[in-house]
Motif scaffolding. Structure first.
Motif, short mmCIF file in Angstrom:
data_model
loop_
_atom_site.label_atom_id
_atom_site.label_comp_id
_atom_site.label_asym_id
_atom_site.label_seq_id
_atom_site.Cartn_x
_atom_site.Cartn_y
_atom_site.Cartn_z
N LEU A 44 0.83 -1.21 0.00
CA LEU A 44 0.00 0.00 0.00
C LEU A 44 0.87 1.26 0.00
CD1 LEU A 44 -2.92 -0.95 2.43
CD2 LEU A 44 -2.90 -0.99 -0.06
N GLU A 47 2.25 1.70 -3.58
CA GLU A 47 1.29 2.09 -4.61
C GLU A 47 0.66 3.45 -4.35
OE1 GLU A 47 -2.93 0.48 -6.56
OE2 GLU A 47 -1.47 -0.94 -5.74
N PHE A 48 0.28 3.69 -3.08
CA PHE A 48 -0.47 4.92 -2.77
C PHE A 48 0.37 5.97 -2.05
CE2 PHE A 48 -3.78 1.52 -2.75
CZ PHE A 48 -4.55 1.99 -3.82
N TRP A 50 1.06 6.11 1.07
CA TRP A 50 0.45 6.45 2.36
C TRP A 50 1.49 6.27 3.46
CZ3 TRP A 50 -4.38 2.85 1.55
CH2 TRP A 50 -5.22 3.41 0.57
N ASN A 104 -9.06 3.95 -3.25
CA ASN A 104 -7.97 4.81 -3.74
C ASN A 104 -7.60 5.90 -2.73
OD1 ASN A 104 -10.09 6.67 -3.99
ND2 ASN A 104 -10.34 6.22 -6.18
#
Length: 436
Positions: A44, A47-48, A50, A104
């Motif tokens: 995560l 990809e994002f 965060w 998303n």
């Protein structure tokens, strides 16, 4: 009806074992969901982009809801039935996993995984095992409780390697889809096999010499859950059990599953090696919990709890002395012993809840389990603060060892034959209308 019932008293093929087996499968699948936040962190973040904090927030919300949902789930089983609640919970966790694949934003992860999956897995927690055991078994309750309690850890062991491999080989989304499909696959099995009470099929509970009619559904599940809590808090056993279980949560998944690997890494041990040791703890968890259930049928539950906490405290004291960069014999001994003790406290606590609170014991245990989760969350947070403050985990292990010693004393303070004051509390509990 008596002739029919008498004809079906062969315990070897009793329907109770099939009901317990399917409930166990549901608990195993729910346990697999608890492994995901840890192995989702890196994918995560990549990809994002965060932060770890935003990802951990979803896991924290999931943990809290897991604890708070359990007592309400027990009351809902009394109101709507085991089968309906299990089917609904399996559908909820499947939906949460599938919807997570199309998120998303970090807040969506908190909503879907924290709230939705947290509600579903909380409904498939140890209160499900407690309810099934109370309704379907008159004997062997400790053993059955131990087997079902080990289900969540077994789910982690069964699914974690496959889920980790799937994420490494493909992506994190196929891993979540696989979990959702597993939950959906168990759903028809739960619908076909689970029944609310042995009386529904003209049977006695396993080991019972008498036929027990099915109790009427209890309306007002949410209200009843709060009433049971309010009534239980007027009794000394509840506070003693909740206190011991809070310390249990702090000294197991609260600290070990969050900080053992970083603590080992502080001593030069690779994180992968520390994670393997945690997996071994999980394996011995299953053995220890089932053995504890067997012992609970034969030994005073209070003395078992005291022994478990005393031994766990000794292990905590030894941990700073045996932590090294490599795996040695003392560390293997620690892993085996800690694994055997980790969830061993569950069957005695459930047995004591049953002793004091009867038909409401599943709900009361749900509330003590909420205390367990609060203790776990507190240790997880304060353990990190202590590491930042002192530069070492040694004060944490020593503090938890002292807490385990206190829990052993609290366990022995529980009175099976109440004092005059406690008897008054029990009468208040019985007259409050929470019992059935």
């Amino acid at each position: 009806m008596d002739d029919t019932i008498g004809h079906h008293t062969k315990d070897s093929g009793h329907r109770a074992w099939w009901v317990a087996a399917v409930a166990g499968v549901a608990i195993i699948v729910a346990g697999a969901f608890s492994t995901m936040p840890g192995i989702l962190q890196d994918p995560l973040r990549q990809e994002f982009h965060w932060s770890r904090g935003s990802i951990s927030l979803a896991a924290s919300v999931n943990m809290i809801l897991y604890g708070l949902t359990a007592p309400y789930a027990a009351a809902l089983m009394d109101r709507f039935g085991i089968r309906r609640l299990v089917v609904a919970a399996l559908g909820t966790v499947a939906a949460g996993a599938l919807l997570t694949t199309v998120m998303n934003a970090a807040w969506q992860f908190t909503l879907l995984w924290g709230f939705l999956v947290g509600l579903g897995t909380g409904s498939l927690s140890m209160t499900l095992g407690t309810t099934v055991t109370n309704r379907w078994f008159s004997t062997r309750r400790g053993l059955v409780t131990g087997i079902l309690s080990s289900g969540s850890v077994l789910g982690q062991m069964v699914f974690l390697p496959a889920l980790s491999w799937t994420i490494a080989r493909y992506d994190w989304r196929p891993a979540l889809v696989s979990l959702a499909l597993a939950a959906l696959a168990v759903t028809p099995l739960a619908y076909l096999v689970l029944r609310e009470h042995p009386a529904d099929i003209g049977r006695r509970p396993y080991g019972s010499k008498i036929f027990i009619p099915r109790p009427a559904p209890v309306p007002g599940a949410a209200r009843r859950t709060v009433i049971v809590l309010r009534s239980a808090t007027r009794t000394a056993p509840f506070w003693l059990l909740a206190g011991t279980f809070a310390i249990c949560g702090a000294s197991t998944n609260g600290i070990m599953w969050t900080h053992f690997a970083p603590a080992a890494h502080d001593h030069g041990m690779p994180v992968t090696t520390a994670s393997t040791l945690l997996a071994l703890i999980g394996i011995f968890n299953v053995v220890g919990t089932i053995a504890s259930g067997w012992l609970t049928d034969r030994v005073d539950a209070r003395r078992l709890l005291a022994a478990y906490f005393l031994l766990r405290g000794l292990l905590m004291v030894s941990l700073p002395l045996i932590m090294t960069a490599t795996v040695n014999a003392p560390m293997i001994t620690f892993v085996v012993a800690f694994g055997l003790l980790d969830l061993a406290t569950v069957p005695p606590v459930i047995a004591l809840c049953r002793t004091f609170y009867g038909d409401d014991s599943a709900i009361v245990f749900g509330w003590t389990n909420a205390a367990h989760q609060i203790g776990a969350a507190s240790a997880s947070f304060l353990g990190g603060v202590a590491r930042d403050t002192f530069g070492s985990y040694n004060p944490v292990w020593l503090a938890l060892a002292a807490a385990c010693a206190a829990a052993a004393l609290l366990s022995l303070a529980i009175r099976l034959r109440p004092t005059a004051s406690a008897e008054s509390d029990q009468r208040k509990y019985a007259s409050s209308g929470s019992g059935r």
